[in-house]
Design a protein around this motif. Structure first.
Motif, PDB file in Angstrom:
ATOM      1  N   PHE A 171       0.617  -1.161  -0.022  1.00 38.98           N
ATOM      2  CA  PHE A 171      -0.103  -0.026  -0.107  1.00 38.98           C
ATOM      3  C   PHE A 171       0.870   1.125   0.010  1.00 38.98           C
ATOM      4  O   PHE A 171       0.617   2.209  -0.533  1.00 38.98           O
ATOM      5  N   TRP A 206      -7.065   1.289  -4.814  1.00 34.62           N
ATOM      6  CA  TRP A 206      -6.420   1.903  -3.561  1.00 34.62           C
ATOM      7  C   TRP A 206      -7.433   1.771  -2.420  1.00 34.62           C
ATOM      8  O   TRP A 206      -7.108   1.573  -1.334  1.00 34.62           O
ATOM      9  N   LEU A 210      -7.528   0.265   1.348  1.00 36.42           N
ATOM     10  CA  LEU A 210      -7.614   1.161   2.263  1.00 36.42           C
ATOM     11  C   LEU A 210      -8.387   0.683   3.364  1.00 36.42           C
ATOM     12  O   LEU A 210      -8.393   0.685   4.517  1.00 36.42           O
ATOM     13  N   ILE A 213      -6.988  -2.339   5.320  1.00 39.44           N
ATOM     14  CA  ILE A 213      -6.045  -1.904   6.498  1.00 39.44           C
ATOM     15  C   ILE A 213      -6.744  -1.281   7.688  1.00 39.44           C
ATOM     16  O   ILE A 213      -6.531  -1.633   8.812  1.00 39.44           O
TER      17      ILE A 213
ATOM     18  N   SER B  77     -15.164   9.902  14.681  1.00 39.15           N
ATOM     19  CA  SER B  77     -13.734   9.933  14.308  1.00 39.15           C
ATOM     20  C   SER B  77     -13.304   8.516  14.221  1.00 39.15           C
ATOM     21  O   SER B  77     -11.966   8.380  14.414  1.00 39.15           O
ATOM     22  N   GLY B  78     -14.204   7.594  14.248  1.00 40.60           N
ATOM     23  CA  GLY B  78     -13.661   6.139  14.332  1.00 40.60           C
ATOM     24  C   GLY B  78     -13.656   5.332  13.057  1.00 40.60           C
ATOM     25  O   GLY B  78     -13.993   6.043  12.031  1.00 40.60           O
ATOM     26  N   ILE B  79     -13.256   4.131  12.965  1.00 39.84           N
ATOM     27  CA  ILE B  79     -12.844   3.541  11.792  1.00 39.84           C
ATOM     28  C   ILE B  79     -14.285   3.149  11.212  1.00 39.84           C
ATOM     29  O   ILE B  79     -14.427   2.979   9.830  1.00 39.84           O
ATOM     30  N   SER B  82     -15.542   5.659   9.111  1.00 42.18           N
ATOM     31  CA  SER B  82     -14.635   6.001   7.991  1.00 42.18           C
ATOM     32  C   SER B  82     -14.684   4.759   6.988  1.00 42.18           C
ATOM     33  O   SER B  82     -14.844   5.479   5.740  1.00 42.18           O
ATOM     34  N   ILE B 134     -15.545  13.399   8.040  1.00 46.42           N
ATOM     35  CA  ILE B 134     -14.896  12.257   8.896  1.00 46.42           C
ATOM     36  C   ILE B 134     -13.609  12.367   9.122  1.00 46.42           C
ATOM     37  O   ILE B 134     -13.159  12.064  10.235  1.00 46.42           O
ATOM     38  N   ARG B 141      -9.093  14.405  16.369  1.00 46.49           N
ATOM     39  CA  ARG B 141      -8.642  13.687  17.340  1.00 46.49           C
ATOM     40  C   ARG B 141      -7.296  13.309  17.957  1.00 46.49           C
ATOM     41  O   ARG B 141      -6.948  13.066  18.874  1.00 46.49           O
ATOM     42  N   LYS B 142      -6.537  12.997  16.520  1.00 44.02           N
ATOM     43  CA  LYS B 142      -5.292  12.561  16.784  1.00 44.02           C
ATOM     44  C   LYS B 142      -4.282  13.636  16.920  1.00 44.02           C
ATOM     45  O   LYS B 142      -3.044  13.536  17.751  1.00 44.02           O
ATOM     46  N   SER B 156      -0.093  11.018   6.946  1.00 46.28           N
ATOM     47  CA  SER B 156      -0.981  10.392   5.979  1.00 46.28           C
ATOM     48  C   SER B 156      -2.363  10.821   5.796  1.00 46.28           C
ATOM     49  O   SER B 156      -2.805  11.195   5.101  1.00 46.28           O
ATOM     50  N   MET B 400       5.310   4.371   6.400  1.00 41.85           N
ATOM     51  CA  MET B 400       4.597   3.150   6.361  1.00 41.85           C
ATOM     52  C   MET B 400       5.301   1.970   5.924  1.00 41.85           C
ATOM     53  O   MET B 400       5.325   0.883   6.436  1.00 41.85           O
ATOM     54  N   LYS B 406       0.985  -2.456  11.473  1.00 41.34           N
ATOM     55  CA  LYS B 406       0.719  -1.713  12.739  1.00 41.34           C
ATOM     56  C   LYS B 406      -0.409  -2.558  13.679  1.00 41.34           C
ATOM     57  O   LYS B 406      -0.873  -2.090  14.600  1.00 41.34           O
TER      58      LYS B 406
HETATM   59  C1  HEM Z   1      -3.511   7.928   2.870  1.00 39.01           C
HETATM   60  C2  HEM Z   1      -4.492   7.113   3.160  1.00 39.01           C
HETATM   61  C3  HEM Z   1      -4.302   6.509   4.232  1.00 39.01           C
HETATM   62  C4  HEM Z   1      -3.578   5.841   4.870  1.00 39.01           C
HETATM   63  C5  HEM Z   1      -2.312   5.418   4.566  1.00 39.01           C
HETATM   64  C6  HEM Z   1      -3.999   5.406   6.114  1.00 39.01           C
HETATM   65  C7  HEM Z   1      -3.200   4.671   7.223  1.00 39.01           C
HETATM   66  C8  HEM Z   1      -3.802   4.293   8.581  1.00 39.01           C
HETATM   67  C9  HEM Z   1      -2.909   3.343   9.452  1.00 39.01           C
HETATM   68  C10 HEM Z   1      -1.628   2.729   9.192  1.00 39.01           C
HETATM   69  C11 HEM Z   1      -3.388   3.518  10.658  1.00 39.01           C
HETATM   70  C12 HEM Z   1      -3.336   2.784  11.894  1.00 39.01           C
HETATM   71  C13 HEM Z   1      -2.864   3.695  12.847  1.00 39.01           C
HETATM   72  C14 HEM Z   1      -1.783   4.266  13.248  1.00 39.01           C
HETATM   73  O1  HEM Z   1      -1.020   4.654  12.425  1.00 39.01           O
HETATM   74  O2  HEM Z   1      -1.440   4.931  14.189  1.00 39.01           O
HETATM   75  C15 HEM Z   1      -4.899   3.952  10.385  1.00 39.01           C
HETATM   76  C16 HEM Z   1      -5.923   4.403  11.074  1.00 39.01           C
HETATM   77  C17 HEM Z   1      -7.043   5.049  11.117  1.00 39.01           C
HETATM   78  N1  HEM Z   1      -7.346   5.693  10.041  1.00 39.01           N
HETATM   79 FE1  HEM Z   1      -6.379   5.727   8.109  1.00 39.01          FE
HETATM   80  N2  HEM Z   1      -5.268   5.869   6.335  1.00 39.01           N
HETATM   81  C18 HEM Z   1      -5.712   6.642   5.388  1.00 39.01           C
HETATM   82  C19 HEM Z   1      -6.750   7.220   4.946  1.00 39.01           C
HETATM   83  C20 HEM Z   1      -7.728   7.326   6.154  1.00 39.01           C
HETATM   84  C21 HEM Z   1      -9.134   7.791   5.862  1.00 39.01           C
HETATM   85  C22 HEM Z   1      -9.499   8.379   4.367  1.00 39.01           C
HETATM   86  C23 HEM Z   1      -9.888   7.755   6.864  1.00 39.01           C
HETATM   87  C24 HEM Z   1     -11.235   7.778   7.028  1.00 39.01           C
HETATM   88  C25 HEM Z   1     -12.003   8.879   6.585  1.00 39.01           C
HETATM   89  C26 HEM Z   1      -8.867   7.114   7.695  1.00 39.01           C
HETATM   90  C27 HEM Z   1      -9.507   6.724   9.258  1.00 39.01           C
HETATM   91  C28 HEM Z   1      -8.489   6.038  10.072  1.00 39.01           C
HETATM   92  C29 HEM Z   1      -9.215   6.085  11.507  1.00 39.01           C
HETATM   93  C30 HEM Z   1     -10.350   6.506  12.195  1.00 39.01           C
HETATM   94  C31 HEM Z   1      -7.968   5.411  12.006  1.00 39.01           C
HETATM   95  C32 HEM Z   1      -8.014   4.764  13.370  1.00 39.01           C
HETATM   96  C33 HEM Z   1      -7.289   5.499  14.531  1.00 39.01           C
HETATM   97  C34 HEM Z   1      -7.297   5.256  15.807  1.00 39.01           C
HETATM   98  O3  HEM Z   1      -8.176   4.944  16.294  1.00 39.01           O
HETATM   99  O4  HEM Z   1      -6.088   5.269  16.457  1.00 39.01           O
HETATM  100  N3  HEM Z   1      -7.814   6.714   7.406  1.00 39.01           N
HETATM  101  N4  HEM Z   1      -4.993   4.689   9.098  1.00 39.01           N
END
Ligand code: HEM
Lengths: 261, 418
Positions: A171, A206, A210, A213, B77-79, B82, B134, B141-142, B156, B400, B406
């Motif tokens: 990815f 993609w 996504l 993941i 703000s959750g998965i 999303s 969203i 939140r982060k 990202s 990444m 992760k």
């Molecule tokens: C470039 C695109 C994206 C990548 C590479 C990506 C990657 C990741 C990764 C690796 C995590 C694991 C948590 C961490 O890194 O600490 C994560 C968590 C998450 N992502 Fe993404 N994501 C992307 C796009 C999005 C989009 C478009 C959304 C929502 C609209 C989203 C919502 C979330 C949420 C809600 C979490 C959980 C965070 C938590 O609860 O700690 N992500 N994402």
């Protein structure tokens, strides 16, 4: 003269790499051989650059040289960081294939590319996509294995961890590929993204990964749905790679050049 | 674990609610598209887009302040939320990937739902705003409280947010025009691809157009078809004075070579003149040891081209030289009375008053004698923000790759297949 130097460089790289493949156990020597092969191509590219008095990015043959240069670098980096031997050998094999195609078709060195493809973004765009597809295809093999084990109700969690890591690496490259493509399109056509069918399907792919993941991150203990998402994402990826040309939307694609690299 | 049995709309919300939201929004969008239609939507331009963007950001901030302590914030703000939003977008993009995106005149269900121009349809607009909302909640939140270990995540996710936001809002402000510069004339107007002219807040005078060419090459062609002989082998050799080379079966010696020359009588002489073309006197030795001598020239816009006949089948000729480098020396005038001297070259653009000026082309028929230079002027005030977002995403991707998986290992190991 350039041709003889090419033969020399390709010969050195091919022989060091073949040698490297035969001594996988002697790690240090093998790595030195791999790097020596990469250096061989690098020196030839430098020589070509000075000789042509321009960056060698204009012809099909020249771009293949760059693939042959960058692929082993990424393969080596991946091996260095993640100890994926298969990725190293895969990238070396592809690189040798590109050198071999150049050897079979010397005319590629004089055939100029269409102007839009003569861009410094072209090579990184293609190279990272090749790597992305390799990782994602590997993750799908793992997913199929997982689904089979699941069917036999003997699924091992280790399988999931392996799939996860492959998807993360794949990815990362897929994202880079999309971004390089967008920057390139901006430089060449003035738009980042035109929703051309190929681009659209690349974007769907993609999105598929996504979802995987995020689903995995949220529900690390649920496997079945994630495995199915992964398998589906690979089907989309195959559509993107091979199937797009057969879709009704494809008659209007700019990506269907007759001479795909 | 028994999520599936939880009644709908009872806290905490999960996937069911999330998908209902996203697909409900799509439904509303399609109904509006079908009844009202989006034909009246133009692309929004400055300053409306700036106002809209500001309001949107304030709205996100306001919502955050109001709900950050409530359970709904955790949902938004959750998965699950999303994934619902991403799935909604995916449905539209899949439709877009199947139906051709071209204007169609006959009114059918495809056109009235906007399937053939999805990117300008109401559901697409809705789902994008929803997804950005969203994603905004996720990032906020982060970000509060800011933790160093989240930097990859912020790169990202915030990068994606900035990219989509800036590219979407800025698309109406992009201008991309061309200017034809003629030596010693001042030009202040540029034209678009439909041929409409615009006044620019700058004027350019072309002082000198310079072009360097490679030497022409020797090539053998088939007399009847005009095709290159054995095009699959390295088959063209660049001409140098006193060159001796082997081209296919023939040995070729270049006795004299002029970069610019003119013909007088049976001979070419080196000369500098408008249209003077390269020429070479060559000696060609056939496999049967016959020698053929003669002059060849690739000609120019006002000189004829000349080739050397080898036999009934083949001729030796000189190719038209390829450009090595071309550049324009220009003076750029701005309304504040300033004048700047610049050299424009391919891949070396120059920015003035928010316009980026690229060397694009020249009068190719005239070759080195061209006195016309074509440049492109581009204004994209939002580009810098898109690039910031894109580079953040690139850093996030490299992170990444380096960081890898992760997903929590222990939970995976403990997990049971279900
Ligand atoms: C470039 C695109 C994206 C990548 C590479 C990506 C990657 C990741 C990764 C690796 C995590 C694991 C948590 C961490 O890194 O600490 C994560 C968590 C998450 N992502 Fe993404 N994501 C992307 C796009 C999005 C989009 C478009 C959304 C929502 C609209 C989203 C919502 C979330 C949420 C809600 C979490 C959980 C965070 C938590 O609860 O700690 N992500 N994402």
């Amino acid at each position: 003269m350039i041709w003889n130097h090419f033969l020399l460089a390709a010969g050195i790289s091919t022989s060091t790499w073949l040698l490297a493949a035969f001594i996988p156990k002697r790690e240090l020597i093998r790595n030195i051989l791999v790097l020596a092969g990469i250096a061989g191509i690098a020196i030839f590219i430098g020589f070509l650059w000075i000789n042509l008095e321009r960056p060698p990015l204009r012809t099909l043959g020249e771009t293949r040289l760059w693939y042959a240069f960058f692929l082993p670098i990424i393969g080596f980096l991946t091996y260095w960081r993640w100890r994926y031997n298969w990725m190293l050998y895969y990238s070396l094999a592809l690189s040798m294939l590109f050198l071999f195609i150049n050897y079979l078709h010397p005319e590629n060195f004089s055939k100029t590319l269409m102007p839009a493809l003569q861009s410094p973004w072209f090579v990184p765009h293609v190279v990272v996509y090749i790597c992305a597809y390799a990782f994602l295809a590997a993750s799908s093999l793992v997913a199929i294995r997982g689904l089979y084990q699941e069917y036999k109700t003997e699924l091992q969690p280790k399988i999931m961890l392996m799939a996860d890591n492959l998807v993360y690496l794949g990815f990362a490259f897929l994202t880079l590929g999309l971004l390089f493509g967008a920057l390139w399109a901006k430089e060449a056509w003035g738009h980042y993204w035109t929703w051309d069918p190929k681009e659209t399907w690349a974007f769907i792919t993609w999105l598929g990964y996504l979802v995987y993941i995020h689903r995995r991150f949220q529900m690390p203990s649920k496997f079945k749905s994630s495995l199915w998402i992964l398998a589906l994402a690979f089907v989309i990826l195959l559509i993107c790679w091979f199937g797009v040309n057969y879709l009704p939307s494809a008659q209007f694609s700019v990506h269907t050049y007759s001479q795909q690299p | 674990m028994n999520k599936n049995t939880k009644p709908l709309w009872q806290s905490p919300w999960g996937y069911s609610e999330s998908f209902l939201f996203a697909f409900g929004l799509l439904l509303v969008g399609f109904v509006l598209e079908f009844t009202v239609g989006s034909a009246s939507f133009g692309s929004i331009v400055f300053p409306q887009n700036l106002i809209l963007g500001t309001v949107y950001i304030l709205l996100i901030a306001l919502v955050y302040v109001l709900i950050r302590k409530k359970p709904i914030f955790k949902f938004l703000s959750g998965i699950p939320a999303s994934i619902g939003a991403i799935a909604g977008l995916s449905v539209l993009v899949v439709i877009m990937g199947i139906t051709p995106q071209i204007p169609m005149d006959n009114k059918r269900i495809v056109t009235s739902l906007g399937f053939n121009r999805l990117t300008t349809s109401i559901p697409f607009l809705f789902i994008n705003f929803y997804l950005l909302f969203i994603l905004g909640m996720v990032v906020v939140r982060k970000l509060f409280p800011l933790k160093w270990k989240n930097w990859g995540f912020v790169c990202s996710h915030l990068g994606l947010w900035i990219t989509v936001f800036a590219a979407g809002l800025g698309s109406g402000d992009l201008q991309r025009l061309r200017m034809d510069l003629i030596e010693n004339r001042i030009e202040g107007r540029a034209y678009d691809d439909k041929g409409n002219y615009f006044e620019l807040p700058l004027a350019i005078k072309l002082n000198d157009f310079k072009i360097e060419e490679f030497h022409p090459k020797l090539a053998v062609v088939d007399n009847t078809t005009g095709m290159l002989y054995e095009a699959t082998k390295p088959s063209m050799i660049m001409i140098e004075n006193k060159l001796v080379c082997q081209l296919h079966d023939w040995e070729i010696k270049v006795d004299e070579f002029f970069l610019t020359s003119g013909r007088a009588g049976d001979k070419y002489y080196s000369m500098v003149d408008l249209g003077a073309a390269p020429a070479a006197k060559v000696r060609l030795i056939t496999p049967a040891k016959d020698t053929i001598t003669g002059w060849i020239s690739c000609g120019s816009f006002n000189r004829p081209h000349e080739s050397l006949k080898i036999d009934e089948r083949f001729s030796l000729l000189m190719t038209v030289p390829e450009p090595k480098k071309f550049s324009s020396e220009v003076s750029i005038y701005t309304p504040d009375g300033q004048k700047q001297e610049q050299t424009l070259e391919v891949n070396k653009s120059f920015t003035v008053n928010g316009w980026k000026i690229y060397q694009l082309s020249y009068d190719e028929k005239m070759g080195i004698y061209s006195t016309k230079s074509i440049v492109e002027v581009v204004k994209d005030p939002w580009q810098i923000f898109v690039y910031i977002g894109v580079f953040m995403m690139m850093i996030g991707s490299v992170y990444m790759f380096w960081r890898g998986n992760k997903v929590k290992n222990e939970e995976t190991i403990k997990g049971v297949s279900n």
